[in-house]
Scaffold this active site. Structure first.
Site, PDB file in Angstrom:
ATOM      1  N   ASP A  62      -9.353   2.881  -1.772  1.00  0.00           N
ATOM      2  CA  ASP A  62      -8.383   3.972  -1.929  1.00  0.00           C
ATOM      3  C   ASP A  62      -8.754   4.991  -3.012  1.00  0.00           C
ATOM      4  O   ASP A  62      -8.239   6.109  -2.996  1.00  0.00           O
ATOM      5  CB  ASP A  62      -6.994   3.400  -2.248  1.00  0.00           C
ATOM      6  CG  ASP A  62      -6.376   2.708  -1.042  1.00  0.00           C
ATOM      7  OD1 ASP A  62      -6.895   2.880   0.074  1.00  0.00           O
ATOM      8  OD2 ASP A  62      -5.372   1.992  -1.222  1.00  0.00           O
ATOM      9  N   ASP A 118      -7.690   5.109  -5.988  1.00  0.00           N
ATOM     10  CA  ASP A 118      -6.386   5.562  -6.473  1.00  0.00           C
ATOM     11  C   ASP A 118      -6.151   5.279  -7.953  1.00  0.00           C
ATOM     12  O   ASP A 118      -5.023   5.441  -8.436  1.00  0.00           O
ATOM     13  CB  ASP A 118      -5.254   4.936  -5.634  1.00  0.00           C
ATOM     14  CG  ASP A 118      -5.337   3.420  -5.588  1.00  0.00           C
ATOM     15  OD1 ASP A 118      -6.322   2.854  -6.090  1.00  0.00           O
ATOM     16  OD2 ASP A 118      -4.409   2.795  -5.042  1.00  0.00           O
ATOM     17  N   GLY A 175      -6.731  -5.741  -1.396  1.00  0.00           N
ATOM     18  CA  GLY A 175      -7.551  -5.315  -0.263  1.00  0.00           C
ATOM     19  C   GLY A 175      -9.027  -5.400  -0.619  1.00  0.00           C
ATOM     20  O   GLY A 175      -9.438  -4.909  -1.660  1.00  0.00           O
ATOM     21  N   ARG A 220      -2.278   4.284   1.080  1.00  0.00           N
ATOM     22  CA  ARG A 220      -0.816   4.200   1.018  1.00  0.00           C
ATOM     23  C   ARG A 220      -0.221   5.277   0.135  1.00  0.00           C
ATOM     24  O   ARG A 220       0.754   5.914   0.476  1.00  0.00           O
ATOM     25  CB  ARG A 220      -0.409   2.842   0.441  1.00  0.00           C
ATOM     26  CG  ARG A 220       0.060   1.883   1.477  1.00  0.00           C
ATOM     27  CD  ARG A 220       0.398   0.583   0.830  1.00  0.00           C
ATOM     28  NE  ARG A 220      -0.753   0.055   0.087  1.00  0.00           N
ATOM     29  CZ  ARG A 220      -0.844  -1.179  -0.358  1.00  0.00           C
ATOM     30  NH1 ARG A 220       0.141  -2.008  -0.154  1.00  0.00           N
ATOM     31  NH2 ARG A 220      -1.907  -1.601  -1.009  1.00  0.00           N
ATOM     32  N   ARG A 279      -3.246 -11.458  -1.368  1.00  0.00           N
ATOM     33  CA  ARG A 279      -2.144 -10.824  -2.098  1.00  0.00           C
ATOM     34  C   ARG A 279      -1.167 -11.970  -2.352  1.00  0.00           C
ATOM     35  O   ARG A 279      -0.778 -12.659  -1.409  1.00  0.00           O
ATOM     36  CB  ARG A 279      -1.496  -9.730  -1.264  1.00  0.00           C
ATOM     37  CG  ARG A 279      -2.475  -8.605  -0.912  1.00  0.00           C
ATOM     38  CD  ARG A 279      -1.740  -7.426  -0.312  1.00  0.00           C
ATOM     39  NE  ARG A 279      -2.654  -6.490   0.327  1.00  0.00           N
ATOM     40  CZ  ARG A 279      -3.284  -5.502  -0.304  1.00  0.00           C
ATOM     41  NH1 ARG A 279      -3.140  -5.338  -1.591  1.00  0.00           N
ATOM     42  NH2 ARG A 279      -4.075  -4.675   0.361  1.00  0.00           N
ATOM     43  N   THR A 293     -11.585  -0.869  -4.760  1.00  0.00           N
ATOM     44  CA  THR A 293     -10.635  -0.525  -3.687  1.00  0.00           C
ATOM     45  C   THR A 293     -11.148   0.709  -2.958  1.00  0.00           C
ATOM     46  O   THR A 293     -11.674   1.621  -3.591  1.00  0.00           O
ATOM     47  CB  THR A 293      -9.214  -0.244  -4.231  1.00  0.00           C
ATOM     48  OG1 THR A 293      -8.464   0.453  -3.229  1.00  0.00           O
ATOM     49  CG2 THR A 293      -9.211   0.597  -5.489  1.00  0.00           C
ATOM     50  N   ASP A 316      -4.972  -1.439  -8.361  1.00  0.00           N
ATOM     51  CA  ASP A 316      -3.905  -1.400  -9.385  1.00  0.00           C
ATOM     52  C   ASP A 316      -3.067  -2.682  -9.414  1.00  0.00           C
ATOM     53  O   ASP A 316      -2.734  -3.178 -10.498  1.00  0.00           O
ATOM     54  CB  ASP A 316      -3.032  -0.148  -9.216  1.00  0.00           C
ATOM     55  CG  ASP A 316      -2.402  -0.047  -7.826  1.00  0.00           C
ATOM     56  OD1 ASP A 316      -2.815  -0.784  -6.916  1.00  0.00           O
ATOM     57  OD2 ASP A 316      -1.486   0.784  -7.662  1.00  0.00           O
TER      58      ASP A 316
END
Ligand code: F6P
Length: 320
Positions: free
Chosen positions: A127, A129, A11, A171, A72, A125, A103
């Site tokens: 996120d 995360d 992303g 997510r 991706r 990202t 990741d």
């Protein structure tokens, strides 16, 4: 190392361009040749590679998305795909690659490392995360974008005396929902890491209305296991308060990067080049506090951001 590559993968995130700029200009400054690899690992396998210079990255520092494009790539996960990627890197004489992504991209970088291509991970990202770093490039911009959207949503929610459920990207990680929710004063925040209680959320909505409040904003991270429209429906049924839902989706991922993301991208992108210059490979760069840090790439690729319980509590206390 004298010849390195740079790619963006997964992303996209605002600030990726600023990171690419830092890598390219950092490499030129250190007398290294630098190749742009387009469409992430997909483009590496296909040989979509060209040499970049100082001017190749002018006028991109303020742009969202990524000039190198992203992808991706399921084929890269296969032994054949990986072989093609290594073959192309060797064809261009590329000894090390700066991989900018999340990741999944770091896992791809680990696969290349195991085949002899020196890789360095730069976290990009929205996120946030990755647990080894306090921040990923793009997170700050996405938080500000969501806060701005919430301002608009609040206006119309108040005007109609409604509640609105807002689904925010993430997510597996609720950091974006949590941080933007705290900044925007959301009444409830649901994240995948913490079980939610519909009755408690409904009670809060009703209590707010009884106190004369004209709105309720319920933030829900994408990874929470209830459909967003269904959540709105269930809350409306329980409270009798008209409840709408909104999914801003990719709007959160685009846009001009904040100064914070640009500075982070500059620091991490340049550090990655220094490491490759010094023959260091198999690491990820990140930040802890105000310090740039270096972590093992494989460990970084599986490090999860642990939910900040203090922030969760604070958001809940302040939104009574
Ligand atoms: O960039 C991260 C992320 O935004 C996740 O929060 C989301 O689930 C995912 O990307 C969706 O990306 P895409 O639809 O592009 O695969």
């Amino acid at each position: 190392m004298k010849k390195i590559g740079v790619l963006t993968s997964g992303g996209d995130a605002p600030g990726m361009n600023a990171a690419v700029r830092a890598v390219v200009r950092g490499a030129v400054y250190n007398d290294m040749q630098v190749y742009g690899i387009y469409h992430g690992f997909e483009g590496l396998m296909n040989g979509e590679i060209e040499e970049l210079g100082v001017s190749s990255v002018s006028d991109i520092i303020h742009r969202g998305g990524t000039m190198l494009r992203s992808a991706r790539s399921p084929r890269f996960m296969t032994e054949e795909g990986l072989k093609d990627a290594v073959r192309q890197a060797k064809l261009f004489g590329i000894e090390g690659i700066v991989v900018i992504g999340g990741d999944g991209s770091f896992k791809g970088a680990v696969s290349l490392l195991k085949k002899g291509i020196g890789t360095i991970g730069v976290p990009g990202t929205i996120d946030n995360d990755l647990g080894y770093t306090d921040r990923t490039i793009g997170f700050d911009t996405a938080v500000n974008t969501v806060v701005s959207l919430l301002g608009n949503i609040r206006d119309t929610t108040v005007a109609h005396g409604r509640a609105t459920v807002v689904e925010v990207m993430g997510r597996h990680c609720g950091d974006l929902a949590l941080t933007a929710g705290l900044a925007a004063g959301a009444e409830s925040i649901l994240i995948p890491e913490v079980p939610y209680d519909l009755d408690a959320i409904a009670e809060k909505m009703v209590a707010g209305k009884q106190r004369g409040k004209h709105h309720s904003i319920i933030m829900k991270a994408e990874g929470v296991d209830i459909d967003t429209a269904e959540l709105a429906k269930q809350l409306e049924e329980r409270t009798g308060i008209e409840t709408r839902s909104v999914v801003p989706a990719y709007i959160q991922r685009g846009g001009t990067p904040t100064a914070g993301d640009r500075v982070l991208a500059a620091r991490l992108g340049y550090r990655a080049v220094e490491l490759l210059r010094d023959e260091v490979r198999g690491v990820a760069v990140g930040v802890r506090g105000d310090e740039v840090i270096v972590a093992n790439l494989e460990e970084a690729s599986v490090s999860q951001n642990h939910v900040q319980t203090k922030i969760t509590e604070l958001a809940s206390i302040l939104s009574i």
